[in-house]
Design a protein around this motif. Sequence first.
Motif, PDB file in Angstrom:
ATOM      1  N   PHE A 498     106.342 -12.992  93.335  1.00  0.00           N
ATOM      2  CA  PHE A 498     107.725 -12.490  93.276  1.00  0.00           C
ATOM      3  C   PHE A 498     107.878 -11.528  92.098  1.00  0.00           C
ATOM      4  O   PHE A 498     108.509 -10.472  92.217  1.00  0.00           O
ATOM      5  N   ALA A 499     107.290 -11.888  90.952  1.00  0.00           N
ATOM      6  CA  ALA A 499     107.368 -11.025  89.768  1.00  0.00           C
ATOM      7  C   ALA A 499     106.700  -9.681  90.047  1.00  0.00           C
ATOM      8  O   ALA A 499     107.225  -8.619  89.690  1.00  0.00           O
ATOM      9  N   ALA A 500     105.548  -9.735  90.708  1.00  0.00           N
ATOM     10  CA  ALA A 500     104.830  -8.494  91.022  1.00  0.00           C
ATOM     11  C   ALA A 500     105.683  -7.568  91.889  1.00  0.00           C
ATOM     12  O   ALA A 500     105.584  -6.348  91.815  1.00  0.00           O
ATOM     13  N   LEU A 501     106.546  -8.171  92.709  1.00  0.00           N
ATOM     14  CA  LEU A 501     107.398  -7.378  93.596  1.00  0.00           C
ATOM     15  C   LEU A 501     108.678  -6.937  92.888  1.00  0.00           C
ATOM     16  O   LEU A 501     109.573  -6.368  93.507  1.00  0.00           O
ATOM     17  N   GLU A 507     116.407 -14.050  90.133  1.00  0.00           N
ATOM     18  CA  GLU A 507     116.490 -13.588  91.524  1.00  0.00           C
ATOM     19  C   GLU A 507     115.616 -14.428  92.443  1.00  0.00           C
ATOM     20  O   GLU A 507     116.032 -14.848  93.524  1.00  0.00           O
ATOM     21  N   ALA A 508     114.372 -14.616  92.001  1.00  0.00           N
ATOM     22  CA  ALA A 508     113.418 -15.397  92.797  1.00  0.00           C
ATOM     23  C   ALA A 508     114.001 -16.769  93.087  1.00  0.00           C
ATOM     24  O   ALA A 508     113.936 -17.283  94.201  1.00  0.00           O
ATOM     25  N   ASN A 509     114.592 -17.341  92.065  1.00  0.00           N
ATOM     26  CA  ASN A 509     115.143 -18.672  92.192  1.00  0.00           C
ATOM     27  C   ASN A 509     116.381 -18.691  93.079  1.00  0.00           C
ATOM     28  O   ASN A 509     116.569 -19.605  93.877  1.00  0.00           O
ATOM     29  N   HIS A 510     117.201 -17.674  92.945  1.00  0.00           N
ATOM     30  CA  HIS A 510     118.402 -17.586  93.767  1.00  0.00           C
ATOM     31  C   HIS A 510     118.036 -17.463  95.246  1.00  0.00           C
ATOM     32  O   HIS A 510     118.618 -18.106  96.112  1.00  0.00           O
ATOM     33  N   LYS A 511     117.039 -16.616  95.517  1.00  0.00           N
ATOM     34  CA  LYS A 511     116.684 -16.366  96.913  1.00  0.00           C
ATOM     35  C   LYS A 511     115.787 -17.449  97.496  1.00  0.00           C
ATOM     36  O   LYS A 511     115.947 -17.853  98.637  1.00  0.00           O
ATOM     37  N   PHE A 512     114.789 -17.860  96.725  1.00  0.00           N
ATOM     38  CA  PHE A 512     113.735 -18.711  97.287  1.00  0.00           C
ATOM     39  C   PHE A 512     113.507 -19.979  96.479  1.00  0.00           C
ATOM     40  O   PHE A 512     112.421 -20.562  96.538  1.00  0.00           O
ATOM     41  N   GLY A 513     114.546 -20.404  95.743  1.00  0.00           N
ATOM     42  CA  GLY A 513     114.409 -21.621  94.940  1.00  0.00           C
ATOM     43  C   GLY A 513     113.948 -22.814  95.772  1.00  0.00           C
ATOM     44  O   GLY A 513     113.120 -23.605  95.320  1.00  0.00           O
ATOM     45  N   PHE A 514     114.464 -22.917  97.000  1.00  0.00           N
ATOM     46  CA  PHE A 514     114.099 -24.056  97.848  1.00  0.00           C
ATOM     47  C   PHE A 514     112.610 -24.074  98.152  1.00  0.00           C
ATOM     48  O   PHE A 514     111.974 -25.123  98.181  1.00  0.00           O
ATOM     49  N   LEU A 515     112.025 -22.884  98.317  1.00  0.00           N
ATOM     50  CA  LEU A 515     110.598 -22.825  98.647  1.00  0.00           C
ATOM     51  C   LEU A 515     109.758 -23.122  97.397  1.00  0.00           C
ATOM     52  O   LEU A 515     108.793 -23.893  97.453  1.00  0.00           O
ATOM     53  N   LEU A 516     110.157 -22.527  96.281  1.00  0.00           N
ATOM     54  CA  LEU A 516     109.447 -22.809  95.029  1.00  0.00           C
ATOM     55  C   LEU A 516     109.526 -24.301  94.719  1.00  0.00           C
ATOM     56  O   LEU A 516     108.540 -24.916  94.306  1.00  0.00           O
TER      57      LEU A 516
END
Lengths: 588, 588
Positions: A498-501, A507-516
Amino acid sequence: MYRTHTCGELRMEQVGQQVTLAGWTQTVRKLHKAVTFVDLRDRYGITQLLFGESMSDRLEKEPLGREFVLQVTGIVTERTSKNSNIPTGDIEITVTDLKILNAAKTPPFTIQDDTDGGDELRMKYRYLDLRRNAVKQNLELRYRVNRSVRNFLDTRGFMDIETPFLIKSTPEGARDFVVPSRMNANEFYALPQSPQTFKQLLMVSGYDRYYQIVKCFRDEDLRADRQPEFTQIDCEMCFVEQEDILNNFEDMVKHVFKEIKGLEFNEPFPRMTFDDAMEFYGNDKPDIRFEMKLVNLTDTVKGQGFKVFDEAELVVAISVKGCGEYTRKQLDELTDWVKRPQIGMNGLIYVRYGADGSLKSSVDKFFDETKLKTWAEKANAQPGDLILVLAGREERTRKAMSELRLEMGERLGLRNKNEFKPLWVIDFPLFEYAEEENRWVARHHPFTSPKPEQIALMDDRSKYGQIKANAYDIVLNGTEIGGGSIRIFQRDLQEKMFAALGMTPEEANHKFGFLLGAFEYGAPPHGGIAFGFDRLCSLLGGSESIRDFIAFPKNNSGRDVMLDAPSSIDQAQLNELKIALVKEQQVQ
Amino acid sequence: MYRTHTCGELRMEQVGQQVTLAGWTQTVRKLHKAVTFVDLRDRYGITQLLFGESMSDRLEKEPLGREFVLQVTGIVTERTSKNSNIPTGDIEITVTDLKILNAAKTPPFTIQDDTDGGDELRMKYRYLDLRRNAVKQNLELRYRVNRSVRNFLDTRGFMDIETPFLIKSTPEGARDFVVPSRMNANEFYALPQSPQTFKQLLMVSGYDRYYQIVKCFRDEDLRADRQPEFTQIDCEMCFVEQEDILNNFEDMVKHVFKEIKGLEFNEPFPRMTFDDAMEFYGNDKPDIRFEMKLVNLTDTVKGQGFKVFDEAELVVAISVKGCGEYTRKQLDELTDWVKRPQIGMNGLIYVRYGADGSLKSSVDKFFDETKLKTWAEKANAQPGDLILVLAGREERTRKAMSELRLEMGERLGLRNKNEFKPLWVIDFPLFEYAEEENRWVARHHPFTSPKPEQIALMDDRSKYGQIKANAYDIVLNGTEIGGGSIRIFQRDLQEKMFAALGMTPEEANHKFGFLLGAFEYGAPPHGGIAFGFDRLCSLLGGSESIRDFIAFPKNNSGRDVMLDAPSSIDQAQLNELKIALVKEQQVQ
């Protein structure tokens, strides 16, 4: 009971029986007052009806038109002149009773294989177009492919599990369609672009093998033959490596081809790396029904005083079998072809390799026959062949040569739609650079895992272009029919991705926190694949157009012209949803 | 290859073999330093692992926790103490090699049948809840029902045809979810509440037998156990009468019960008219696992000086077997029960029919034993029974008695969830009067046909309440699992229907012009049915809650608490869609 039999069912065995049929009048042929033949049609076939003397008054009073819905009772009779083209062609029904269940206006186009209706008209009256045999066969094929896929996956232990349609908007790549929520004012659901994260969660949950034949949604500007809603065969497996997935889904494709086309592939599907596909075919979905591989001449031709080559990033050739005698006119026409804006080249260089061994080129001024001979050898050309050469910026030139190769294949009849040549393209790059956005994006999607031995390169931005992914596409006749990857299943690697993108941790957590989060509670290695179901069906059906395989497709502006959708909604609905329309001029 | 076998596969036959398994640690039991037992779990089962002396250092260094993902290699060994409760209970794996594929944090609740996690917590970590055996069995059952239904319908010649999800908003009844279109600014698609009009068009197109297991959407205020997206088994047939549909889908239900529950229904399902269902059970989805029919006492008890009865529109009784000895306390408690706001009655009248034949009531002041005897006879009560009587406004009283009947059935253990009593309810009214809207609405939907012999009544508004429809529900244990109707297939009758519902011709044409048009080009008689798939699965699984049978359900506010959806979207997205949010205070 409206009928005792369908219109595809009666044979000589039933001669003498009284039957009742129901269906549509395909044709009405009145021979004379005492003899009228009607072809009665339903989904299952066509049966000929004979209205004799006793029915003539009745037909006089109530004439039958095309597409009338009839119920008839009569006696199955042997025909005097049989029609061996249809399964019911030995018999006809001598009608004793007729009921017009519904009349019909004259359809706006003919319900025939070769209809006289244009595209828009047929879309508007889709319910009539769907009656045409050609369309019906497409939808029947689609249904059979659906069943065939399900049967295969069921047998292999895959579970069909439904994932939600009202999800969270996480735009990354294509645009989401969004759905305003009335109960949660000012908030929106999104429609899934694919069930990607859900199928991964199902693997985390231990469901082991998942599939779904499922609608997905992408709010993209529509190019020809793209639909805002499309269907995917979506699959995921856990405790697998790339090899397991390739083997399993190669079996699936073979199974479908055998069931649907009666075609057996006895050899394993070829596998080609992305790099090879680009080098030898100029694109990542090579049509391998024919060779005509791209040959890189850059080093061979540079520095010999021809400015076009000297300034080019790439000089690339193909050798076209048996076209050494192309006329000047044909070559001019090809030159025009590569100059079209869709291709965008400045010109085309050619070498005619005469049957007599002579070599004549459009650049004789700069390259003598000896040099051309080297090209011919490199390009594996034989006397009688035509060598075509493009030069320019690397990406555009490769793409143009790929198009030219396909065009020449087409012209030579090498792209037979009844020949099927699938292959796997593997080792895709993990990232690609998006010039417009000025950032690295995921070539497949952000959940794709890099090759394990290259994970270290993710710490160095300058190496991003070198990293290969455990990602693969299945390609059929120059069309991608499916693609997938082995997924990231570790939280730290997913965060790095996610950081590389360019996503911040927030943001990563907001969008994909459930997956992480899910990756912290025992996530197994897993991977999967998704097939474009519409496209697969169209290829199996031998058609270019996916629309022909969708019951109610949308047009190129995303409109359903039959429904007239999308359309305006009531102010009351807007109020309830707490949204307002912004008129064109208000947006600056 | 991550594994040679699954965790549900190994038996005595494999003893001595070297195997590799992968899965999750269910439990870790360290007996002493040299012996640790681990239960390894995957979708297919549980296998016991034995870590002996040689692995003890390794476990010391890297201790295993719950839900760790492991890959182990070892030898299949016969157990000394076997576990006959699980299929793999005869063996264990003596581990020689261990790889921790992924560690796991301690889950926020236990992954056990009896979990300690509350509802919201389990929804938030749905991917962990899905690991619990109880939930897994539910989703497996759902998958098996799906397959069973498909197999049946395939065999009967039904074609699975996909209908669109982005359609036109035609609110009539429930609210539509809408989807703003970017390409067609200020216009909206709607998500389908059902594929109703499409399946009818497919019949007009001659597809004869259609089905789909398909997501539908309703933006309704959520009551307990309603989901904004739900799944329907959607079917339609042409050239059929009601009888054909009832027979076909009765066969389907029987087929599913046989495959899923091993249960055979040897008798045809009972059929009950709507009027009888209302009279004898007080509602249109009677639970016929027990009798306790409603008995109308209105005429028997009126005009005898008891004001409550004299002022009542309806006096209705049930006779409860064997409850004649109910104590005063029990009866007071029942009285409180009917007074609760959900039931809304002012009181409960009872008659205790003693085993000795005595009759004691709460209205002895007004009715002597002779009169009570008449009630008992009417109510078919025997000595030892309890007669319960409610009186008041007709609709509310009937509804209350229906609830009380179910409650008494529940208390007497007559509602066994392993007993299945399906029935058809037929002859529904075509219209019902919506008091709030002050107009007639379609009881089923506007496409339902009236009984042919009653079509003439549609010309007289005062007769609307009398018109019956060719509409039917299938009811199982007091729950409607499916419903459908024979459809209107004539343009003029459909127009009359729209007009009856208060639509102007312009509105009718704007919303349903395509369907009215289709009816002019040869529409066959047709009808269909739709089953609530979530509900059917929950009944087959013996559960009250459909949520337990949905992989990723939403909560009572329509939220996916795992994803945190719906959620706000970017201003950029709003701009592209040309919509603006309206804040609470702006709407007056």
